[in-house]
Motif scaffolding. Structure first.
Motif, PDB file in Angstrom:
ATOM      1  N   LYS A   1       0.829  -1.205   0.000  1.00  9.10           N
ATOM      2  CA  LYS A   1       0.000   0.000   0.000  1.00  9.10           C
ATOM      3  C   LYS A   1       0.865   1.258   0.000  1.00  9.10           C
ATOM      4  CE  LYS A   1      -3.880   2.073   2.461  1.00  9.10           C
ATOM      5  NZ  LYS A   1      -4.839   1.884   3.556  1.00  9.10           N
ATOM      6  N   ASN A   2       1.907   1.271   0.819  1.00  8.66           N
ATOM      7  CA  ASN A   2       2.826   2.419   0.851  1.00  8.66           C
ATOM      8  C   ASN A   2       3.576   2.574  -0.461  1.00  8.66           C
ATOM      9  OD1 ASN A   2       2.116   3.208   3.414  1.00  8.66           O
ATOM     10  ND2 ASN A   2       3.709   1.982   4.383  1.00  8.66           N
ATOM     11  N   TYR A   3       3.939   1.467  -1.083  1.00  7.33           N
ATOM     12  CA  TYR A   3       4.664   1.511  -2.352  1.00  7.33           C
ATOM     13  C   TYR A   3       3.832   2.208  -3.425  1.00  7.33           C
ATOM     14  CZ  TYR A   3       7.096  -0.023  -6.537  1.00  7.33           C
ATOM     15  OH  TYR A   3       7.755  -0.044  -7.734  1.00  7.33           O
ATOM     16  N   PHE A   4       2.524   1.956  -3.425  1.00 11.30           N
ATOM     17  CA  PHE A   4       1.638   2.566  -4.411  1.00 11.30           C
ATOM     18  C   PHE A   4       1.054   3.900  -3.929  1.00 11.30           C
ATOM     19  CE2 PHE A   4       1.499  -1.878  -5.895  1.00 11.30           C
ATOM     20  CZ  PHE A   4       1.836  -1.666  -7.223  1.00 11.30           C
ATOM     21  N   ASN A   5       1.582   4.438  -2.826  1.00 12.34           N
ATOM     22  CA  ASN A   5       1.219   5.762  -2.299  1.00 12.34           C
ATOM     23  C   ASN A   5      -0.270   5.923  -2.000  1.00 12.34           C
ATOM     24  OD1 ASN A   5       3.871   6.750  -2.383  1.00 12.34           O
ATOM     25  ND2 ASN A   5       3.663   7.166  -4.571  1.00 12.34           N
ATOM     26  N   HIS A   6      -0.831   4.962  -1.295  1.00  8.86           N
ATOM     27  CA  HIS A   6      -2.216   5.072  -0.837  1.00  8.86           C
ATOM     28  C   HIS A   6      -2.194   5.263   0.672  1.00  8.86           C
ATOM     29  CE1 HIS A   6      -4.511   4.003  -4.466  1.00  8.86           C
ATOM     30  NE2 HIS A   6      -3.412   3.351  -4.798  1.00  8.86           N
ATOM     31  N   GLN A   7      -3.005   6.186   1.164  1.00  9.93           N
ATOM     32  CA  GLN A   7      -3.009   6.478   2.591  1.00  9.93           C
ATOM     33  C   GLN A   7      -4.343   6.158   3.258  1.00  9.93           C
ATOM     34  OE1 GLN A   7      -0.114   7.267   3.885  1.00  9.93           O
ATOM     35  NE2 GLN A   7       0.767   7.357   1.849  1.00  9.93           N
ATOM     36  N   GLU A   8      -5.458   6.414   2.570  1.00 11.96           N
ATOM     37  CA  GLU A   8      -6.770   6.258   3.182  1.00 11.96           C
ATOM     38  C   GLU A   8      -7.116   4.789   3.386  1.00 11.96           C
ATOM     39  OE1 GLU A   8      -6.664   8.052   0.078  1.00 11.96           O
ATOM     40  OE2 GLU A   8      -6.078   9.811   1.236  1.00 11.96           O
ATOM     41  N   LYS A   9      -7.941   4.543   4.389  1.00  9.27           N
ATOM     42  CA  LYS A   9      -8.390   3.186   4.681  1.00  9.27           C
ATOM     43  C   LYS A   9      -9.296   2.695   3.552  1.00  9.27           C
ATOM     44  CE  LYS A   9      -9.969   0.633   8.691  1.00  9.27           C
ATOM     45  NZ  LYS A   9     -10.471   0.722  10.044  1.00  9.27           N
ATOM     46  N   TYR A  10      -9.114   1.476   3.143  1.00  7.40           N
ATOM     47  CA  TYR A  10      -9.886   0.806   2.090  1.00  7.40           C
ATOM     48  C   TYR A  10      -9.735   1.469   0.718  1.00  7.40           C
ATOM     49  CZ  TYR A  10     -12.287  -0.831   6.328  1.00  7.40           C
ATOM     50  OH  TYR A  10     -12.574  -1.315   7.562  1.00  7.40           O
ATOM     51  N   SER A  11      -8.733   2.298   0.524  1.00  8.15           N
ATOM     52  CA  SER A  11      -8.567   2.989  -0.756  1.00  8.15           C
ATOM     53  C   SER A  11      -7.738   2.181  -1.752  1.00  8.15           C
ATOM     54  CB  SER A  11      -7.886   4.341  -0.552  1.00  8.15           C
ATOM     55  OG  SER A  11      -6.544   4.154  -0.117  1.00  8.15           O
ATOM     56  N   PHE A  12      -7.093   1.144  -1.276  1.00  6.86           N
ATOM     57  CA  PHE A  12      -6.153   0.404  -2.121  1.00  6.86           C
ATOM     58  C   PHE A  12      -6.702  -0.981  -2.431  1.00  6.86           C
ATOM     59  CE2 PHE A  12      -2.342  -2.412  -2.289  1.00  6.86           C
ATOM     60  CZ  PHE A  12      -1.870  -1.963  -3.512  1.00  6.86           C
ATOM     61  N   VAL A  13      -6.805  -1.289  -3.725  1.00  9.49           N
ATOM     62  CA  VAL A  13      -7.194  -2.635  -4.152  1.00  9.49           C
ATOM     63  C   VAL A  13      -5.905  -3.435  -4.301  1.00  9.49           C
ATOM     64  CG1 VAL A  13      -8.314  -4.012  -5.927  1.00  9.49           C
ATOM     65  CG2 VAL A  13      -9.203  -1.759  -5.373  1.00  9.49           C
ATOM     66  N   VAL A  14      -5.786  -4.502  -3.542  1.00 10.04           N
ATOM     67  CA  VAL A  14      -4.566  -5.322  -3.566  1.00 10.04           C
ATOM     68  C   VAL A  14      -4.456  -5.987  -4.945  1.00 10.04           C
ATOM     69  CG1 VAL A  14      -3.371  -7.263  -2.497  1.00 10.04           C
ATOM     70  CG2 VAL A  14      -4.715  -5.707  -1.090  1.00 10.04           C
ATOM     71  N   PRO A  15      -3.343  -5.747  -5.669  1.00 10.77           N
ATOM     72  CA  PRO A  15      -3.223  -6.250  -7.042  1.00 10.77           C
ATOM     73  C   PRO A  15      -2.758  -7.701  -7.144  1.00 10.77           C
ATOM     74  CG  PRO A  15      -1.314  -4.944  -6.521  1.00 10.77           C
ATOM     75  CD  PRO A  15      -2.227  -4.880  -5.312  1.00 10.77           C
ATOM     76  N   TYR A  16      -2.731  -8.405  -6.040  1.00 13.23           N
ATOM     77  CA  TYR A  16      -2.258  -9.784  -6.038  1.00 13.23           C
ATOM     78  C   TYR A  16      -3.381 -10.729  -5.616  1.00 13.23           C
ATOM     79  CZ  TYR A  16       2.319  -7.554  -6.013  1.00 13.23           C
ATOM     80  OH  TYR A  16       3.406  -6.777  -6.313  1.00 13.23           O
ATOM     81  N   THR A  17      -3.301 -11.956  -6.107  1.00 12.87           N
ATOM     82  CA  THR A  17      -4.241 -12.987  -5.665  1.00 12.87           C
ATOM     83  C   THR A  17      -3.768 -13.508  -4.315  1.00 12.87           C
ATOM     84  OG1 THR A  17      -3.011 -14.790  -6.707  1.00 12.87           O
ATOM     85  CG2 THR A  17      -4.693 -13.674  -8.055  1.00 12.87           C
ATOM     86  N   ARG A  18      -4.622 -14.260  -3.667  1.00  8.46           N
ATOM     87  CA  ARG A  18      -4.238 -14.836  -2.379  1.00  8.46           C
ATOM     88  C   ARG A  18      -3.079 -15.817  -2.561  1.00  8.46           C
ATOM     89  NH1 ARG A  18      -9.098 -13.008  -2.711  1.00  8.46           N
ATOM     90  NH2 ARG A  18     -10.336 -12.387  -0.912  1.00  8.46           N
ATOM     91  N   GLN A  19      -3.062 -16.509  -3.681  1.00 13.78           N
ATOM     92  CA  GLN A  19      -1.965 -17.433  -3.994  1.00 13.78           C
ATOM     93  C   GLN A  19      -0.648 -16.668  -4.127  1.00 13.78           C
ATOM     94  OE1 GLN A  19      -1.901 -20.934  -4.503  1.00 13.78           O
ATOM     95  NE2 GLN A  19       0.298 -20.580  -4.525  1.00 13.78           N
ATOM     96  N   GLN A  20      -0.672 -15.534  -4.805  1.00 14.82           N
ATOM     97  CA  GLN A  20       0.535 -14.739  -4.982  1.00 14.82           C
ATOM     98  C   GLN A  20       1.011 -14.153  -3.649  1.00 14.82           C
ATOM     99  OE1 GLN A  20      -1.144 -12.190  -7.963  1.00 14.82           O
ATOM    100  NE2 GLN A  20       0.057 -13.141  -9.597  1.00 14.82           N
ATOM    101  N   LEU A  21       0.072 -13.700  -2.818  1.00 15.07           N
ATOM    102  CA  LEU A  21       0.447 -13.194  -1.494  1.00 15.07           C
ATOM    103  C   LEU A  21       1.118 -14.291  -0.674  1.00 15.07           C
ATOM    104  CD1 LEU A  21      -2.735 -11.121  -0.546  1.00 15.07           C
ATOM    105  CD2 LEU A  21      -0.495 -10.227  -1.191  1.00 15.07           C
ATOM    106  N   ALA A  22       0.555 -15.501  -0.728  1.00 18.20           N
ATOM    107  CA  ALA A  22       1.127 -16.627   0.012  1.00 18.20           C
ATOM    108  C   ALA A  22       2.539 -16.934  -0.481  1.00 18.20           C
ATOM    109  CB  ALA A  22       0.235 -17.853  -0.124  1.00 18.20           C
ATOM    110  N   ALA A  23       2.737 -16.910  -1.784  1.00 18.88           N
ATOM    111  CA  ALA A  23       4.064 -17.204  -2.341  1.00 18.88           C
ATOM    112  C   ALA A  23       5.079 -16.141  -1.945  1.00 18.88           C
ATOM    113  CB  ALA A  23       3.968 -17.311  -3.865  1.00 18.88           C
ATOM    114  N   LEU A  24       4.654 -14.888  -1.858  1.00 21.38           N
ATOM    115  CA  LEU A  24       5.574 -13.808  -1.507  1.00 21.38           C
ATOM    116  C   LEU A  24       6.105 -13.930  -0.085  1.00 21.38           C
ATOM    117  CD1 LEU A  24       3.866 -10.668  -3.071  1.00 21.38           C
ATOM    118  CD2 LEU A  24       6.109 -11.593  -3.649  1.00 21.38           C
ATOM    119  N   ILE A  25       5.266 -14.397   0.836  1.00 20.76           N
ATOM    120  CA  ILE A  25       5.688 -14.422   2.241  1.00 20.76           C
ATOM    121  C   ILE A  25       5.876 -15.828   2.790  1.00 20.76           C
ATOM    122  CG2 ILE A  25       4.883 -12.141   2.897  1.00 20.76           C
ATOM    123  CD1 ILE A  25       2.284 -13.338   3.806  1.00 20.76           C
TER     124      ILE A  25
END
Length: 98
Positions: free
Chosen positions: A45-69
């Motif tokens: 969210k910080n990387y894409f410069n979004h500050q407000e709550k619920y303003s950022f649509v996560v561009p990754y699938t749950r599978q991709q999030l799992a693979a990243l971490i």
């Protein structure tokens, strides 16, 4: 040598990706999966410069999030549902708003 701007852009992209991988790799030391997911979402969210709550649509699938971490998809889904219950994010269909 003939395209110095292209070489500069390639180096910039490579450095950006390496920095992202470095930041994400630091999350691997955190044993709690909920904190891992939250820190990853905060960073994205910080990387894409979004500050407000619920303003950022996560561009990754749950599978991709799992693979990243380094977690299983089921664990990421559980963590996201917990975060929704405490109003840290919203889920609308397949989209995650953070």
């Amino acid at each position: 040598m003939e395209e110095p701007l292209l070489f500069l852009k390639l180096n910039e992209y490579t450095a950006d990706r390496l920095h992202f991988r470095y930041i994400v790799s630091t999350f691997l030391a955190i044993p709690d999966p909920d904190i891992r997911v939250k820190k990853l979402l905060d960073h994205i969210k910080n990387y894409f410069n979004h500050q407000e709550k619920y303003s950022f649509v996560v561009p990754y699938t749950r599978q991709q999030l799992a693979a990243l971490i380094g977690l299983r998809v089921e664990t990421v889904i559980r963590s996201i549902k917990k975060m929704q219950k405490i109003n840290l994010l919203k889920i609308d269909g397949n989209k995650i708003y953070y």
